[in-house]
Design a protein around this motif. Structure first.
Motif, PDB file in Angstrom:
ATOM      1  N   ARG B 164      18.320  29.214   5.727  1.00  0.00           N
ATOM      2  CA  ARG B 164      17.585  29.079   4.472  1.00  0.00           C
ATOM      3  C   ARG B 164      18.204  27.979   3.620  1.00  0.00           C
ATOM      4  O   ARG B 164      17.495  27.152   3.056  1.00  0.00           O
ATOM      5  N   GLN B 174      14.036  15.590   0.915  1.00  0.00           N
ATOM      6  CA  GLN B 174      12.781  14.924   1.239  1.00  0.00           C
ATOM      7  C   GLN B 174      11.857  14.793   0.041  1.00  0.00           C
ATOM      8  O   GLN B 174      11.139  13.823  -0.089  1.00  0.00           O
ATOM      9  N   ASN B 175      11.854  15.782  -0.817  1.00  0.00           N
ATOM     10  CA  ASN B 175      11.026  15.693  -2.016  1.00  0.00           C
ATOM     11  C   ASN B 175      11.532  16.683  -3.041  1.00  0.00           C
ATOM     12  O   ASN B 175      11.182  17.851  -3.012  1.00  0.00           O
ATOM     13  N   GLN B 180      11.490  21.919  -6.039  1.00  0.00           N
ATOM     14  CA  GLN B 180      11.588  22.688  -7.279  1.00  0.00           C
ATOM     15  C   GLN B 180      10.374  23.566  -7.472  1.00  0.00           C
ATOM     16  O   GLN B 180      10.472  24.720  -7.890  1.00  0.00           O
ATOM     17  N   MET B 182       8.698  24.914  -5.349  1.00  0.00           N
ATOM     18  CA  MET B 182       8.737  26.047  -4.441  1.00  0.00           C
ATOM     19  C   MET B 182       9.814  27.036  -4.782  1.00  0.00           C
ATOM     20  O   MET B 182      10.062  27.973  -4.032  1.00  0.00           O
ATOM     21  N   GLY B 183      10.494  26.785  -5.879  1.00  0.00           N
ATOM     22  CA  GLY B 183      11.502  27.722  -6.316  1.00  0.00           C
ATOM     23  C   GLY B 183      12.892  27.445  -5.781  1.00  0.00           C
ATOM     24  O   GLY B 183      13.787  28.267  -5.928  1.00  0.00           O
TER      25      GLY B 183
ATOM     26  N   GLU C  76      12.501  26.295 -11.010  1.00  0.00           N
ATOM     27  CA  GLU C  76      12.593  27.336  -9.986  1.00  0.00           C
ATOM     28  C   GLU C  76      12.354  28.719 -10.567  1.00  0.00           C
ATOM     29  O   GLU C  76      11.833  29.603  -9.898  1.00  0.00           O
ATOM     30  N   ALA C  79       8.571  29.098 -10.986  1.00  0.00           N
ATOM     31  CA  ALA C  79       7.941  29.369  -9.690  1.00  0.00           C
ATOM     32  C   ALA C  79       8.185  30.810  -9.292  1.00  0.00           C
ATOM     33  O   ALA C  79       7.302  31.482  -8.754  1.00  0.00           O
ATOM     34  N   GLN C  85       2.301  25.497  -8.284  1.00  0.00           N
ATOM     35  CA  GLN C  85       1.537  24.264  -8.410  1.00  0.00           C
ATOM     36  C   GLN C  85       1.378  23.589  -7.058  1.00  0.00           C
ATOM     37  O   GLN C  85       2.332  23.481  -6.284  1.00  0.00           O
ATOM     38  N   MET C  91       2.786  15.711  -2.048  1.00  0.00           N
ATOM     39  CA  MET C  91       4.250  15.854  -2.036  1.00  0.00           C
ATOM     40  C   MET C  91       4.717  16.763  -0.893  1.00  0.00           C
ATOM     41  O   MET C  91       5.511  17.681  -1.096  1.00  0.00           O
ATOM     42  N   LEU C  92       4.206  16.511   0.277  1.00  0.00           N
ATOM     43  CA  LEU C  92       4.659  17.294   1.430  1.00  0.00           C
ATOM     44  C   LEU C  92       6.060  16.857   1.844  1.00  0.00           C
ATOM     45  O   LEU C  92       6.499  15.778   1.481  1.00  0.00           O
ATOM     46  N   PHE C  93       6.713  17.688   2.591  1.00  0.00           N
ATOM     47  CA  PHE C  93       8.017  17.325   3.149  1.00  0.00           C
ATOM     48  C   PHE C  93       7.743  16.556   4.430  1.00  0.00           C
ATOM     49  O   PHE C  93       7.436  17.128   5.473  1.00  0.00           O
ATOM     50  N   GLU C 100       6.792  24.248   9.127  1.00  0.00           N
ATOM     51  CA  GLU C 100       7.954  24.278   8.243  1.00  0.00           C
ATOM     52  C   GLU C 100       7.545  24.082   6.794  1.00  0.00           C
ATOM     53  O   GLU C 100       8.088  24.714   5.889  1.00  0.00           O
ATOM     54  N   MET C 104       8.213  26.751   3.828  1.00  0.00           N
ATOM     55  CA  MET C 104       8.912  26.345   2.603  1.00  0.00           C
ATOM     56  C   MET C 104       8.172  26.882   1.384  1.00  0.00           C
ATOM     57  O   MET C 104       8.788  27.223   0.380  1.00  0.00           O
ATOM     58  N   GLY C 105       6.865  26.942   1.504  1.00  0.00           N
ATOM     59  CA  GLY C 105       6.081  27.466   0.385  1.00  0.00           C
ATOM     60  C   GLY C 105       6.501  28.885   0.034  1.00  0.00           C
ATOM     61  O   GLY C 105       6.474  29.288  -1.127  1.00  0.00           O
ATOM     62  N   TYR C 107       9.475  30.055   0.200  1.00  0.00           N
ATOM     63  CA  TYR C 107      10.933  30.023   0.109  1.00  0.00           C
ATOM     64  C   TYR C 107      11.500  31.209  -0.648  1.00  0.00           C
ATOM     65  O   TYR C 107      12.522  31.775  -0.273  1.00  0.00           O
ATOM     66  N   LEU C 108      10.815  31.606  -1.718  1.00  0.00           N
ATOM     67  CA  LEU C 108      11.365  32.662  -2.550  1.00  0.00           C
ATOM     68  C   LEU C 108      11.222  34.053  -1.941  1.00  0.00           C
ATOM     69  O   LEU C 108      11.823  35.001  -2.415  1.00  0.00           O
ATOM     70  N   GLU C 109      10.419  34.142  -0.876  1.00  0.00           N
ATOM     71  CA  GLU C 109      10.212  35.441  -0.245  1.00  0.00           C
ATOM     72  C   GLU C 109      11.239  35.652   0.852  1.00  0.00           C
ATOM     73  O   GLU C 109      11.370  34.832   1.754  1.00  0.00           O
ATOM     74  N   ARG C 110      11.978  36.734   0.767  1.00  0.00           N
ATOM     75  CA  ARG C 110      13.019  36.968   1.762  1.00  0.00           C
ATOM     76  C   ARG C 110      12.544  37.827   2.909  1.00  0.00           C
ATOM     77  O   ARG C 110      13.120  37.830   3.978  1.00  0.00           O
ATOM     78  N   ARG C 152       0.463  25.568   1.521  1.00  0.00           N
ATOM     79  CA  ARG C 152       1.839  25.766   1.075  1.00  0.00           C
ATOM     80  C   ARG C 152       1.863  26.509  -0.257  1.00  0.00           C
ATOM     81  O   ARG C 152       2.682  27.381  -0.489  1.00  0.00           O
TER      82      ARG C 152
END
Lengths: 334, 292, 239
Positions: B164, B174-175, B180, B182-183, C76, C79, C85, C91-93, C100, C104-105, C107-110, C152
């Motif tokens: 993670r 990368q961006n 940010q 995305m948290g 953060e 979010a 947003q 603004m993709l990676f 992936e 990443m979208g 991310y905050l979910e474990r 995402r």
């Protein structure tokens, strides 16, 4: 209040008045000698400021250029018996050439990349000089390398002031170096106020716009590289002539740090920054002499703290303070 | 040619060591846009930490690495808390951080000088002995260096790809703004990146000093070389910089063999300058469209 | 649709380098509704979304999410509170795969099972993303990138979905598809804040439209009203 140019002239006169009388007021040679070093640092820092502060190019090669001027003068005197007065202008010109070469190598890049490359060039030159072990000339039983090696050069001539002024040679040198300071700062002033200076600042602040208006980035950056090198090289030659001995320590990181600090503390891009910074730093250095070995450590920390807390430098701070004061006065008056 | 195997051994060893250093530098540049000029000093500190752990504290030799990693990570963290985090808001961050880290680097180098003295010291964390690989006798230390470096690099690559934290670091690199959104807590990411690069530098320092010697300016030139390896690959390109490290180590080894030790760095620099004139964004770099 | 206010912006002023771009902006986003902000480019639409998301710190004014004041919180944290947003230009990676990017979208979910479930939901709405799962984001077409961006955003769960110009740079037929997705999302009860330069597609979907000009809200009305006010469209949006 005073307009920009008038204010600068006033400040210049104040500084000159003080500097002109100092040697006759100061107690002994040591302090006079220290002021001379202030002048030297201010000259180099003011030329570096043109590149770094006004044009916004992050070059770390300025001390290498300074060292080149010093070495050129010393070597011309040592190997070819040239008088330093003849050697210095030539040193200045060849330093310009060297600077343009460095610029050609590095200026296609931007920002931090330039810093890396110029720093690497300076370090490589230092490295090459210090590791030079081949004997070029034999002096009796002693071996001398072409570049002087780790020992450096001495006995290549001097300014002639000892012969002409005897005991007062230091005062004479003082005024010679002061003259260099005046000329180089005048030079800087003219450039900064000229359309060229405007172009440099435009490239620094808004490169896209400047380029769209026909200011070629590479060409102009090369130009400022060349311009700033002349007096830097001469300052190097004058340093060699004044101290009558030079060595690879001119290329050391700690010296580069010192001059960089004078620029940062004074205020990057500000006209009076380098002079103010040089005065403050040599002063601080004097104070830190008490601390002996912690001198360099203290210097490093000062630099770091200033960049974090006061990136606009002392002059920037003073200007901001003056503007604030002016506003307050207006408010109470109006 | 008789000398080729020896050159190769040197090149592979030195290359492995440099790629560890370039990894740390590239990571910090990619994630934070920061050229950490104190990286070389973190190298030096790692080497001395290992020395102290083994010599002064009497711990077994492998603890040297532990000490180096811990100290390196600590210095990285202190750099973040004490310096970087205040400077991030300033738009001139890229420039200012270089000056600030140069200042810190010299201050720390002086501290090392004060504590340990200027005399070169031997690095106790090293193996002795030789092994025969085919026709070439190879020092076991060299093998250790290569094995350790490769292992660590694989570990770092795997962490970046799957964990993670690794994803957060890659996303930030990368961006940053998308991350940010995305948290991703980017300040924590910066802290972790600096700590990781510090740890990598520490290990590099131990390995480097085992080949040469411990002295206060130990890390300076290697840092510059590692930097220009990163730059020639394209700053932020991790696999590219590893490749560049090996290739340039080979060039350096050949140069030193045929022209003499002192010409290694200069030739390297000239080649890099030429490469950058040809491809200003680095040989593997991507041309970036800058929004003006 | 509960109709309660999910997001309330009051008197917001925000900008760059000491200059305000937004002046005294106030509006609300009721839960379950779709609100659209329109206006010419450069007049503050993106600045507004950035301020809400925490990428930009507002100079004055307030933003409330439900009961909670969120103006000035770090991005953060905002979010994490459920304000998601989908930024302008995706603004993709770039060096990550579609899969992936989507993960990443979240991310905050474990909880892996929750992530898995959301991924399946997103794949159901946007099946192309499943096909292209292993492809690098930088190799996708414009329309595909947009879908990844939206996917995402959906992966985050979230309470409020904000879309910054989802039709930007796309061919009309792709825009149709994007708005089908948006309509589906609205139908499933999501609260959406939409920003567009041209409101044509959004009119019928929006409960309310606000027109942003030079950083001020100069007109507000129901989505359907807009088509009747063609003079507005001509003046501010260049027909």
């Amino acid at each position: 209040m005073l307009s920009g140019v008038a204010r600068d002239i006033l400040i210049a006169f104040l500084f000159l008045a003080v500097f002109a009388t100092l040697p006759f007021v100061l107690d002994g040679r040591y302090y006079t000698g220290q002021i001379v070093t202030i002048f030297f640092y201010a000259v180099v820092a003011s030329q570096w400021n043109l590149v770094f502060g006004v044009a916004g190019i992050f070059s770390l090669a300025q001390m290498a250029l300074f060292a080149f001027g010093a070495y050129a003068t010393a070597m011309l005197g040592f190997y070819l018996d040239w008088s330093v007065w003849a050697a210095m202008p030539l040193a200045g010109l060849t330093t310009v050439l060297v600077s343009i070469l460095i610029g050609l190598a590095c200026l296609r890049l931007t920002g931090a990349y330039v810093a890396l490359l110029t720093l690497s060039i300076a370090q490589v030159v230092y490295f090459l000089i210090v590791t030079d072990t081949d004997c070029f000339v034999m002096e009796g039983v002693r071996c001398r390398q072409f570049t002087g090696g780790a020992v450096g050069f001495s006995q290549f001539g001097d300014l002639g002031t000892r012969k002409a002024f005897r005991g007062d040679w230091l005062t004479a040198n003082y005024f010679i170096v002061l003259a260099l300071l005046i000329v180089s700062m005048l030079f800087t002033y003219v450039i900064v106020k000229s359309p060229m200076g405007l172009a440099f600042r435009a490239l620094r602040d808004n490169p896209g716009y400047a380029i769209s208006r026909g200011i070629g980035r590479f060409k102009y950056q090369l130009l400022v590289f060349g311009l700033s090198a002349f007096f830097t090289g001469i300052a190097g030659g004058l340093w060699a002539s004044h101290f009558r001995a030079i060595g690879p320590n001119l290329l050391s990181l700690s010296l580069m740090l010192f001059v960089l600090a004078t620029m940062v503390v004074g205020g990057v891009g500000r006209f009076w920054g380098p002079l103010v910074g040089a005065i403050l730093l040599v002063g601080a250095d004097e104070v830190m002499r008490e601390f002996g070995e912690y001198r360099t450590l203290g210097l490093g920390l000062i630099l770091a703290v200033f960049v974090v807390a006061m990136p606009q430098g002392i002059v920037g701070l003073l200007k901001a303070g003056a503007a604030c004061l002016r506003r307050r006065l207006k408010e109470t008056a109006g | 040619m008789d000398v080729l195997p020896y050159i190769l051994v040197t090149a592979v060893t030195v290359g492995a060591m440099y790629s560890l250093a370039t990894l740390g530098l590239s990571l910090v540049w990619g994630a934070m846009g920061m050229l950490n000029m104190a990286h070389g000093t973190m190298l030096t500190l790692g080497g001395y930490a290992a020395y102290s752990a083994v010599t002064t504290l009497g711990l077994p030799w492998y603890f040297g690495f532990v000490a180096a990693i811990l100290l390196g990570a600590l210095v990285g963290a202190i750099l973040y808390y004490g310096l970087v985090r205040f400077m991030l808001r300033n738009p001139a961050f890229e420039t200012n951080i270089i000056i600030a880290t140069v200042g810190i680097a010299i201050a720390l180098e002086n501290l090392v000088l004060k504590i340990y003295g200027g005399q070169p010291l031997g690095q106790p964390v090293s193996l002795h002995g030789t092994l025969r690989l085919g026709v070439v006798p190879v020092q076991t230390q060299n093998i250790l260096i290569v094995v350790m470096s490769v292992t660590i690099m694989v570990l770092v690559a795997w962490t970046l790809k799957t964990s993670r934290v690794g994803r957060a670091i890659r996303a930030t690199a990368q961006n940053r703004e998308a991350a940010q959104l995305m948290g991703v807590p980017i300040r924590k990411v910066y802290l972790k990146v600096l700590a990781i690069s510090g740890a990598l530098a520490g290990v590099s320092g131990v390995l480097l000093s085992s080949l040469t010697q411990l002295s206060p300016p130990l890390g300076n030139d290697p840092m510059l070389k590692a930097f220009i390896m990163c730059v020639v690959a394209g700053l932020g390109n991790l696999p590219g910089s590893v490749l560049a490290a090996f290739v340039l180590a080979l060039v350096e080894a050949c140069t030193q063999f045929y022209l003499g030790a002192r010409w290694g760095f200069p030739v390297l620099l000239i080649l890099v300058i030429l490469a950058l004139i040809w491809r200003p964004y680095g040989v593997f770099g991507r041309t970036q469209v800058t929004r003006l | 649709m509960s109709g309660e206010t999910l997001l309330a912006v009051s008197d917001l002023a925000s900008g760059y380098k000491g200059r305000d771009v937004l002046h005294g902006i106030s509006f609300e986003v009721p839960e379950g509704s779709l609100i659209t902000l329109i206006g010419p480019n450069g007049h503050g639409k993106s600045t507004l979304l950035r301020s809400i998301s925490g990428l930009l710190r507002p100079r004055a004014g307030g933003i409330r999410l439900g009961e909670r004041a969120i103006a000035g919180l770090p991005a953060e944290a905002i979010a994490a509170l459920g304000v998601i947003q989908v930024p302008q230009g995706d603004m993709l990676f770039a060096d990550m795969t579609v899969h992936e990017n989507l993960t990443m979208g979240a991310y905050l979910e474990r909880d892996r099972s929750v992530i898995r479930r959301r991924l399946d939901e997103v794949h159901a709405i946007l099946p192309r993303l499943k096909e292209r799962g292993r492809q690098l984001a930088s190799t996708l077409s414009g329309g595909e990138r947009r879908m990844v961006g939206i996917g995402r955003g959906l992966m985050a769960g979230g309470k409020l979905l904000m879309l910054d110009e989802p039709s930007l740079g796309l061919a009309p037929i792709v825009i149709d598809r994007v708005y089908e997705v948006i309509a589906d999302l609205k139908a499933s009860g999501r609260t959406i804040l939409l920003v567009e330069e041209n409101p044509m597609r959004a009119e019928d979907l929006s409960e309310r439209v606000h027109l942003l000009d030079n950083g001020y809200i100069v007109w507000s009305g129901a989505g359907r009203e807009l088509s009747e006010r063609s003079e507005l469209i001509e003046t501010y949006l260049g027909g």
